[in-house]
Design a protein around this motif. Structure first.
Motif, PDB file in Angstrom:
ATOM      1  N   ARG A 123      10.082  19.992  -0.765  1.00  0.00           N
ATOM      2  CA  ARG A 123      10.443  18.902   0.147  1.00  0.00           C
ATOM      3  C   ARG A 123       9.208  18.052   0.427  1.00  0.00           C
ATOM      4  N   ALA A 124       9.463  16.774   0.674  1.00  0.00           N
ATOM      5  CA  ALA A 124       8.392  15.847   1.026  1.00  0.00           C
ATOM      6  C   ALA A 124       8.857  14.970   2.177  1.00  0.00           C
ATOM      7  N   HIS A 125       7.884  14.361   2.841  1.00  0.00           N
ATOM      8  CA  HIS A 125       8.164  13.481   3.982  1.00  0.00           C
ATOM      9  C   HIS A 125       7.574  12.117   3.682  1.00  0.00           C
ATOM     10  N   GLY A 142       9.173   8.470   7.605  1.00  0.00           N
ATOM     11  CA  GLY A 142      10.036   8.954   8.664  1.00  0.00           C
ATOM     12  C   GLY A 142      11.271   9.704   8.211  1.00  0.00           C
ATOM     13  N   ARG A 143      11.386  10.045   6.945  1.00  0.00           N
ATOM     14  CA  ARG A 143      12.559  10.774   6.470  1.00  0.00           C
ATOM     15  C   ARG A 143      12.108  11.880   5.521  1.00  0.00           C
ATOM     16  N   ASP A 144      12.947  12.915   5.421  1.00  0.00           N
ATOM     17  CA  ASP A 144      12.685  14.024   4.508  1.00  0.00           C
ATOM     18  C   ASP A 144      13.467  13.820   3.220  1.00  0.00           C
ATOM     19  N   VAL A 145      12.831  14.174   2.113  1.00  0.00           N
ATOM     20  CA  VAL A 145      13.445  14.060   0.790  1.00  0.00           C
ATOM     21  C   VAL A 145      13.323  15.410   0.104  1.00  0.00           C
ATOM     22  N   SER A 194       8.126  25.498   3.316  1.00  0.00           N
ATOM     23  CA  SER A 194       9.454  25.937   3.729  1.00  0.00           C
ATOM     24  C   SER A 194       9.664  25.808   5.233  1.00  0.00           C
ATOM     25  N   GLY A 195       8.584  25.807   6.008  1.00  0.00           N
ATOM     26  CA  GLY A 195       8.689  25.633   7.455  1.00  0.00           C
ATOM     27  C   GLY A 195       8.555  24.195   7.905  1.00  0.00           C
ATOM     28  N   ARG A 196       8.640  23.233   6.966  1.00  0.00           N
ATOM     29  CA  ARG A 196       8.540  21.805   7.229  1.00  0.00           C
ATOM     30  C   ARG A 196       7.188  21.431   7.826  1.00  0.00           C
ATOM     31  N   LYS A 197       6.147  22.156   7.430  1.00  0.00           N
ATOM     32  CA  LYS A 197       4.789  21.821   7.844  1.00  0.00           C
ATOM     33  C   LYS A 197       4.055  21.213   6.667  1.00  0.00           C
ATOM     34  N   SER A 198       3.176  20.264   6.978  1.00  0.00           N
ATOM     35  CA  SER A 198       2.457  19.558   5.926  1.00  0.00           C
ATOM     36  C   SER A 198       1.543  20.505   5.169  1.00  0.00           C
ATOM     37  N   THR A 217       0.826  -1.189   0.000  1.00  0.00           N
ATOM     38  CA  THR A 217       0.000   0.000   0.000  1.00  0.00           C
ATOM     39  C   THR A 217       0.865   1.245   0.000  1.00  0.00           C
ATOM     40  N   ARG A 218       0.256   2.335  -0.441  1.00  0.00           N
ATOM     41  CA  ARG A 218       0.974   3.605  -0.443  1.00  0.00           C
ATOM     42  C   ARG A 218       1.218   4.073   0.980  1.00  0.00           C
ATOM     43  N   LYS A 219       2.406   4.503   1.260  1.00  0.00           N
ATOM     44  CA  LYS A 219       2.722   5.014   2.585  1.00  0.00           C
ATOM     45  C   LYS A 219       2.269   6.461   2.689  1.00  0.00           C
ATOM     46  N   GLY A 220       2.357   7.004   3.900  1.00  0.00           N
ATOM     47  CA  GLY A 220       1.953   8.385   4.102  1.00  0.00           C
ATOM     48  C   GLY A 220       2.945   9.346   3.472  1.00  0.00           C
ATOM     49  N   PHE A 221       2.614   9.874   2.304  1.00  0.00           N
ATOM     50  CA  PHE A 221       3.482  10.799   1.574  1.00  0.00           C
ATOM     51  C   PHE A 221       2.941  12.195   1.801  1.00  0.00           C
TER      52      PHE A 221
END
Length: 653
Positions: free
Chosen positions: A351-353, A356-359, A259-263, A250-254
């Motif tokens: 940027r995306a999350h 558990g990691r940032d890309v 810029s403030g690292r907020k969804s 299944t697709r993970k939470g993408f």
């Protein structure tokens, strides 16, 4: 009162709210009636529930649970007489006693009788009445408790059916993601018809073709009978383990981050939502296959997407013109560039999350005759920093490299074309250093890896942070080791060289064709020869080649002239290797990449020659006499070891 408690259980209020629908369903199984019960001792119970009635007993739901009473203990129910009152003597007035729970045990009395005549001859009284002692009432029977499991079994059954229902919904969702079908209809069907909807979906999925697929589910492996048919999956990914591990999941939470690292929150409907959903799906696939770049290219009929895997382009999927336009618009909006401007080139980043990691993604646009083309560079921080031993250096080269990077000052340069692994090599070198005892600082555009214990600065021209300003600020932070992502112009190069000459170990990268050519490149940028000779410690040049799959590589005898164009030749009959095809490499013949290296250590002889203005050919000849080896030598050695092929070496150098 004699009774038998059948069922007693108190449910917390919070649990009652959650199970209210189930309790309502269970309540339909019991006859419910509100009643007023009058017991023989005069006590009245109002608002109770009569559950059942037999010839001898009545089951009543009391506040403390369900209790069975004998009929003789109850006088009436809702005014209906149940049994005649028992004959009892007039009660003696006594002090008021506290009201107790009505007891179905009646009070037993003994009648008065005459005493027997005595055996002696004495005259007896005319009449003597003696009252026999009243016998104590029998002890009430112990209340026997028995548990009926009807409700529990029903709840367990409902719980089991709910689990099957939820599992079927998950399976339908997962299969829909893999098939790229429309999730709305089938998800609703599986939700409304528990179990049956999933069964209908299974029948349609496996015995029919009721889904529109945007792409195939498996790689299109070329057959020996002819060329492969055109498919969105033109070639399998280079990393078979990642591909096989990701199939069917299944697709993970993408999440896209600002810029403030907020969804970033978007509406669930509209073009923006559909464009972002398509973008997240495409980017997840690229991360799964460890792609370094994503190319979104418009054509006259559709938009095609290609991934760069192990240095080669692989077509992965295609979208209709409308879907592709929404995808491009959404990506430009994420990168914070002008979505209305389609004629001139623009660049941005977002940027995306994921997991558990940032890309980080760097995006660049270009105008073509069919529309805007987008190229996205993937900077996955979760891949980790490579170890020096895994880069592909020979043992003697690795020992030399490890000794030089422990110098206290000077400059180490990694050179090569774009995408040749320069940054990975520099970070592998930093990993060898003790970050707890040193002040390691980096400035990059952007930071491609996260190095524990180091201070990392990202270039941000909008905020006024450039390579020049960032380097000047770093020099005021008392650094021991400085990593500069790239020396792009004369000013940045001069600041970097000055840092290397003032007692700092500086690592940086530069685009040159080989190690010896780096010295000429620095001179072309306006750097004086004496500065180059004084600052340089080592130049490592590198290229990347694909590694043969160890499970299916095939040996063959060399003709001897395979590397004539590079100045090397093999003896006729030497065993070399070529790619095969197996399931481990998904029939590509290759698995991963390794490096071809040139390592030029600047010793005193070379330092003097550089200051005197010796040209490239003379410097290369001098370096060769001191143990320097070129790309060609390293490539020929890896061919003999069966690591790569002659064709890969020729293509790389």
């Amino acid at each position: 009162m004699v009774g038998r408690v059948l069922y007693t259980q108190r449910v917390p209020l919070s649990a009652q709210k959650g199970w209210l629908p189930l309790f309502l369903a269970i309540g339909l199984l019991y006859p419910v009636s509100a009643a007023e019960v009058v017991f023989e001792n005069g006590q009245v119970a109002r608002g109770v529930t009569v559950a059942s009635e037999t010839a001898t007993h009545i089951a009543i739901m009391m506040p403390e649970g369900m209790v069975r009473y004998p009929k003789q203990a109850i006088r009436s129910i809702d005014g209906r007489p149940l049994s005649p009152a028992l004959e009892t003597p007039e009660p003696t007035p006594t002090t008021a006693q506290p009201t107790a729970t009505p007891s179905p045990v009646p009070v037993v009395t003994t009648p008065l009788v005459a005493a027997p005549e005595p055996a002696s001859s004495e005259p007896a009284p005319t009449e003597v009445l003696q009252v026999e002692e009243q016998k104590p009432p029998p002890e009430p029977a112990q209340i026997s408790r028995e548990y009926r499991w009807n409700v529990e079994l029903l709840l367990l059954g409902l719980l089991f059916l709910s689990g099957v229902w939820m599992r079927s919904l998950q399976w339908v969702q997962r299969d829909l993601y893999a098939r790229e079908g429309d999730p709305r209809f089938w998800s609703l069907l599986a939700l409304v018809l528990p179990g049956l909807g999933a069964a209908i979906y299974w029948l349609v999925a496996f015995f029919g073709d009721g889904f529109h697929r945007k792409r195939a589910l498996s790689p299109n492996v070329p057959s020996s009978s002819g060329p492969p048919s055109k498919s969105p999956w033109m070639l399998p990914p280079a990393d078979p383990a990642a591909f096989l591990a990701g199939k069917g999941k299944t697709r993970k939470g993408f999440e896209f981050l600002d810029s403030g690292r907020k969804s970033i929150k978007v509406n669930d409907s509209g073009d923006a939502a559909s464009g972002l959903a398509t973008a997240s799906e495409m980017l997840e696939e690229a991360l799964l296959e460890k792609a370094s770049d994503i190319h979104i290219e418009p054509t006259s009929e559709d938009y095609r997407v290609r991934f760069r895997l192990d240095g080669l382009m692989h077509e992965r999927m295609s979208y209709s013109l409308s879907d592709g336009l929404r995808l491009v618009t959404s990506l430009k909006s994420l990168a914070e560039i002008d979505i209305a401007e389609k004629r001139k080139a623009q660049d941005g980043r977002f940027r995306a999350h994921l997991s558990g990691r940032d890309v980080d993604f760097r995006l660049a646009t270009a105008n073509s005759i069919h529309g805007e083309k987008l190229v996205i560079r993937v900077l996955d921080h979760g891949r980790g920093i490579l170890d020096l031993t895994s880069l592909g250096m020979s043992e003697d080269m690795l020992a030399t490299f490890q000794s030089v990077i422990r110098s206290r000052n000077g400059m180490i340069l990694a050179t090569g074309p774009t995408g040749s692994g320069k940054t990975s090599t520099l970070y592998a070198a930093l990993r060898e250093l003790d970050a707890t005892r040193m002040n390691i600082m980096t400035i990059e555009d952007p930071a491609e890896y996260e190095l524990p214990g180091a201070t990392q600065i990202a270039v941000n021209p909008r905020a006024g942070v450039t390579y020049e300003s960032g380097l000047r600020s770093i020099l005021r932070q008392d650094p021991d080791v400085i990593l500069v992502g790239e020396m792009r112009d004369k000013e940045a190069t001069e600041v970097t060289l000055r840092a290397a000459l003032t007692g700092h170990l500086v690592l940086s990268s530069l685009h040159t064709k080989d190690a010896v050519g780096t010295i000429s490149r620095l001179q072309d940028m306006g750097i004086e020869r004496y500065q180059v000779a004084s600052a340089l410690l080592m130049i490592i040049a590198q290229r990347l080649v694909r590694v043969l799959c160890p499970h299916c590589r095939q040996p063959y005898e060399a003709a001897g002239d395979e590397l004539d164009s590079l100045g090397f030749s093999f003896e006729s009959g030497t065993i070399l290797y070529k790619p095969g095809a197996c399931e481990h490499c998904l029939n590509t013949g290759f698995s991963g990449r390794t490096g071809l290296f040139e390592l030029l250590v600047i010793n005193e002889d070379l330092r003097k020659s550089i200051s005197e203005g010796m040209n490239e050919a003379e410097l290369a000849a001098l370096a060769t006499t001191q143990g320097f080896r070129s790309y060609h030598y390293d490539g020929a050695e890896k061919c003999l070891l069966g690591i790569t092929t002659v064709e890969e070496v020729l293509q790389a150098v």
